[in-house]
Design a protein around this motif. Structure first.
Motif, PDB file in Angstrom:
ATOM      1  N   GLY A 154       0.812  -1.214   0.000  1.00 59.29           N
ATOM      2  CA  GLY A 154       0.000   0.000   0.000  1.00 59.29           C
ATOM      3  C   GLY A 154       0.848   1.269   0.000  1.00 59.29           C
ATOM      4  O   GLY A 154       2.062   1.241  -0.220  1.00 59.29           O
ATOM      5  N   THR A 155       0.189   2.388   0.293  1.00 60.34           N
ATOM      6  CA  THR A 155       0.864   3.684   0.218  1.00 60.34           C
ATOM      7  C   THR A 155       0.893   4.418   1.557  1.00 60.34           C
ATOM      8  O   THR A 155       1.340   5.561   1.616  1.00 60.34           O
ATOM      9  CB  THR A 155       0.149   4.580  -0.812  1.00 60.34           C
ATOM     10  OG1 THR A 155      -1.227   4.769  -0.413  1.00 60.34           O
ATOM     11  CG2 THR A 155       0.193   3.965  -2.201  1.00 60.34           C
ATOM     12  N   ASP A 156       0.429   3.785   2.630  1.00 62.35           N
ATOM     13  CA  ASP A 156       0.338   4.491   3.915  1.00 62.35           C
ATOM     14  C   ASP A 156       1.692   5.007   4.387  1.00 62.35           C
ATOM     15  O   ASP A 156       1.816   6.181   4.786  1.00 62.35           O
ATOM     16  CB  ASP A 156      -0.263   3.557   4.978  1.00 62.35           C
ATOM     17  CG  ASP A 156      -1.727   3.245   4.702  1.00 62.35           C
ATOM     18  OD1 ASP A 156      -2.318   3.959   3.866  1.00 62.35           O
ATOM     19  OD2 ASP A 156      -2.260   2.285   5.299  1.00 62.35           O
ATOM     20  N   GLN A 157       2.710   4.164   4.385  1.00 63.77           N
ATOM     21  CA  GLN A 157       4.022   4.580   4.863  1.00 63.77           C
ATOM     22  C   GLN A 157       4.651   5.633   3.958  1.00 63.77           C
ATOM     23  O   GLN A 157       5.314   6.562   4.440  1.00 63.77           O
ATOM     24  CB  GLN A 157       4.947   3.370   4.980  1.00 63.77           C
ATOM     25  CG  GLN A 157       4.529   2.378   6.055  1.00 63.77           C
ATOM     26  CD  GLN A 157       5.502   1.228   6.194  1.00 63.77           C
ATOM     27  OE1 GLN A 157       6.492   1.145   5.485  1.00 63.77           O
ATOM     28  NE2 GLN A 157       5.216   0.332   7.124  1.00 63.77           N
ATOM     29  N   GLU A 158       4.433   5.514   2.673  1.00 66.00           N
ATOM     30  CA  GLU A 158       4.971   6.507   1.749  1.00 66.00           C
ATOM     31  C   GLU A 158       4.299   7.866   1.957  1.00 66.00           C
ATOM     32  O   GLU A 158       4.960   8.916   1.934  1.00 66.00           O
ATOM     33  CB  GLU A 158       4.776   6.031   0.304  1.00 66.00           C
ATOM     34  CG  GLU A 158       5.582   4.781  -0.024  1.00 66.00           C
ATOM     35  CD  GLU A 158       5.233   4.213  -1.391  1.00 66.00           C
ATOM     36  OE1 GLU A 158       4.402   4.828  -2.090  1.00 66.00           O
ATOM     37  OE2 GLU A 158       5.794   3.154  -1.757  1.00 66.00           O
ATOM     38  N   GLU A 159       2.987   7.857   2.175  1.00 69.38           N
ATOM     39  CA  GLU A 159       2.274   9.107   2.429  1.00 69.38           C
ATOM     40  C   GLU A 159       2.708   9.730   3.749  1.00 69.38           C
ATOM     41  O   GLU A 159       2.837  10.959   3.862  1.00 69.38           O
ATOM     42  CB  GLU A 159       0.774   8.847   2.422  1.00 69.38           C
ATOM     43  CG  GLU A 159       0.222   8.491   1.044  1.00 69.38           C
ATOM     44  CD  GLU A 159      -1.229   8.034   1.103  1.00 69.38           C
ATOM     45  OE1 GLU A 159      -1.769   7.931   2.232  1.00 69.38           O
ATOM     46  OE2 GLU A 159      -1.807   7.784   0.028  1.00 69.38           O
ATOM     47  N   ALA A 160       2.972   8.886   4.755  1.00 71.82           N
ATOM     48  CA  ALA A 160       3.450   9.404   6.038  1.00 71.82           C
ATOM     49  C   ALA A 160       4.821  10.056   5.874  1.00 71.82           C
ATOM     50  O   ALA A 160       5.093  11.119   6.450  1.00 71.82           O
ATOM     51  CB  ALA A 160       3.518   8.282   7.065  1.00 71.82           C
ATOM     52  N   ALA A 161       5.694   9.427   5.089  1.00 71.28           N
ATOM     53  CA  ALA A 161       7.020  10.001   4.857  1.00 71.28           C
ATOM     54  C   ALA A 161       6.913  11.334   4.124  1.00 71.28           C
ATOM     55  O   ALA A 161       7.627  12.299   4.453  1.00 71.28           O
ATOM     56  CB  ALA A 161       7.873   9.022   4.046  1.00 71.28           C
ATOM     57  N   ALA A 162       6.017  11.410   3.148  1.00 69.97           N
ATOM     58  CA  ALA A 162       5.831  12.661   2.424  1.00 69.97           C
ATOM     59  C   ALA A 162       5.283  13.748   3.344  1.00 69.97           C
ATOM     60  O   ALA A 162       5.679  14.925   3.255  1.00 69.97           O
ATOM     61  CB  ALA A 162       4.893  12.440   1.240  1.00 69.97           C
ATOM     62  N   THR A 163       4.394  13.363   4.248  1.00 72.58           N
ATOM     63  CA  THR A 163       3.839  14.325   5.204  1.00 72.58           C
ATOM     64  C   THR A 163       4.922  14.890   6.113  1.00 72.58           C
ATOM     65  O   THR A 163       4.885  16.069   6.498  1.00 72.58           O
ATOM     66  CB  THR A 163       2.746  13.649   6.054  1.00 72.58           C
ATOM     67  OG1 THR A 163       1.729  13.147   5.184  1.00 72.58           O
ATOM     68  CG2 THR A 163       2.133  14.629   7.041  1.00 72.58           C
ATOM     69  N   LEU A 164       5.917  14.065   6.434  1.00 74.96           N
ATOM     70  CA  LEU A 164       7.017  14.500   7.297  1.00 74.96           C
ATOM     71  C   LEU A 164       8.092  15.267   6.536  1.00 74.96           C
ATOM     72  O   LEU A 164       9.116  15.655   7.114  1.00 74.96           O
ATOM     73  CB  LEU A 164       7.645  13.287   7.989  1.00 74.96           C
ATOM     74  CG  LEU A 164       6.729  12.558   8.990  1.00 74.96           C
ATOM     75  CD1 LEU A 164       7.387  11.282   9.473  1.00 74.96           C
ATOM     76  CD2 LEU A 164       6.397  13.470  10.168  1.00 74.96           C
ATOM     77  N   GLY A 165       7.866  15.488   5.243  1.00 75.63           N
ATOM     78  CA  GLY A 165       8.775  16.318   4.463  1.00 75.63           C
ATOM     79  C   GLY A 165       9.784  15.582   3.617  1.00 75.63           C
ATOM     80  O   GLY A 165      10.659  16.203   3.019  1.00 75.63           O
ATOM     81  N   ALA A 166       9.695  14.266   3.542  1.00 77.29           N
ATOM     82  CA  ALA A 166      10.642  13.499   2.726  1.00 77.29           C
ATOM     83  C   ALA A 166      10.344  13.689   1.247  1.00 77.29           C
ATOM     84  O   ALA A 166       9.183  13.706   0.829  1.00 77.29           O
ATOM     85  CB  ALA A 166      10.577  12.020   3.092  1.00 77.29           C
TER      86      ALA A 166
END
Length: 260
Positions: A154-166
């Motif tokens: 899925g994309t949950d972890q990727e979206e979380a990383a993007a939210t944190l500025g990655a």
């Protein structure tokens, strides 16, 4: 109980008949006339050149198909664009198309009267055409191993990383790739095995010139046609050992990675 053991016996017997017995017979026949005869067959100048050429072609084809496979899998799973379904279908074309047809297509493109005939360097009946043919036949494996894993995580972890500025690359390096690394590794193993063992397409585009464009699979065929069965078996064993070594390397490394 009886049904369970019958199923196991049937599966093992099938594997033995189709895989273990034929391969074991090749290993056994290789040393019919002693180790020295087999060793001489795989250490002639033509055999050494065929080995190095095979490895060189794989060394180019496997990394290129790995990079393409990961990028293509990301595009199929993570992106929406016109023609996505067509791309997903075209990736499987090498699995359905005869390698000989692929080789003929390269001949038509780069041969006399072809679209790319006037290139300033030789392609057909030279290493570049052999690399192109090998890339074509081994194209789908990394893609098809990575796509289901990407869908599963899925994309949950990727979206979380993007939210944190990655950024996109940092997200891929720290989040996505660790999750798909074993799918990529298994795809690389399959791609390597397919690249080393390719015969049909390479046979069409190489010219099968001894000491120049002859790979190990072509060498096996030539030795067998010349009634040098010991040589054919010995070169086949080298091919099998390369494939086995690749599988064992992944098996040895994987537990160490998972334990860290």
């Amino acid at each position: 109980m009886i049904a369970r053991f019958s199923l196991r016996f049937g599966v093992l017997a099938y594997l033995a008949a189709i895989l273990l017995v034929p391969v074991g017979l090749v290993f056994w026949r290789t040393f019919d006339h002693g180790f020295g005869t087999a060793w001489h067959s795989v250490t002639t100048p033509d055999s050494k050149h065929a080995l190095w050429l095979t490895l060189e072609i794989a060394a180019v084809s496997v990394p290129l198909n790995t990079i393409f496979g990961v990028l293509c899998a990301l595009a199929i799973v993570r992106r929406r664009f016109p023609g996505k379904g067509l791309l997903n279908a075209v990736v499987d074309l090498p699995l359905a198309l005869s390698p000989v047809v692929a080789g003929l297509a390269i001949v038509l493109l780069y041969g006399r009267g072809g679209w790319f005939e006037s290139l300033p360097f030789d392609v057909l009946y030279a290493t570049p055409a052999m690399v192109l043919a090998t890339i074509f036949v081994s194209l789908p494996f990394v893609v098809r191993e990575v796509v289901p894993v990407l869908r599963e995580i899925g994309t949950d972890q990727e979206e979380a990383a993007a939210t944190l500025g990655a950024g996109a690359f940092a997200t891929f390096r720290r989040v996505t790739f660790p999750a798909i690394r074993w799918a990529v590794a298994y795809g690389v193993v399959l791609t390597t095995a397919r690249s080393i063992g390719e015969y049909g397409a390479v046979r069409v585009v190489s010219g099968n010139i001894e000491g120049k464009t002859q790979t190990m699979t072509l060498l096996v065929q030539d030795k067998y046609e010349q009634f040098d069965t010991t040589g054919a078996y010995a070169v086949s064993v080298v091919l099998a050992l390369i494939a086995i070594a690749t599988l064992l390397l992944m098996t040895v490394i994987r537990p160490r990675e998972e334990s860290t």
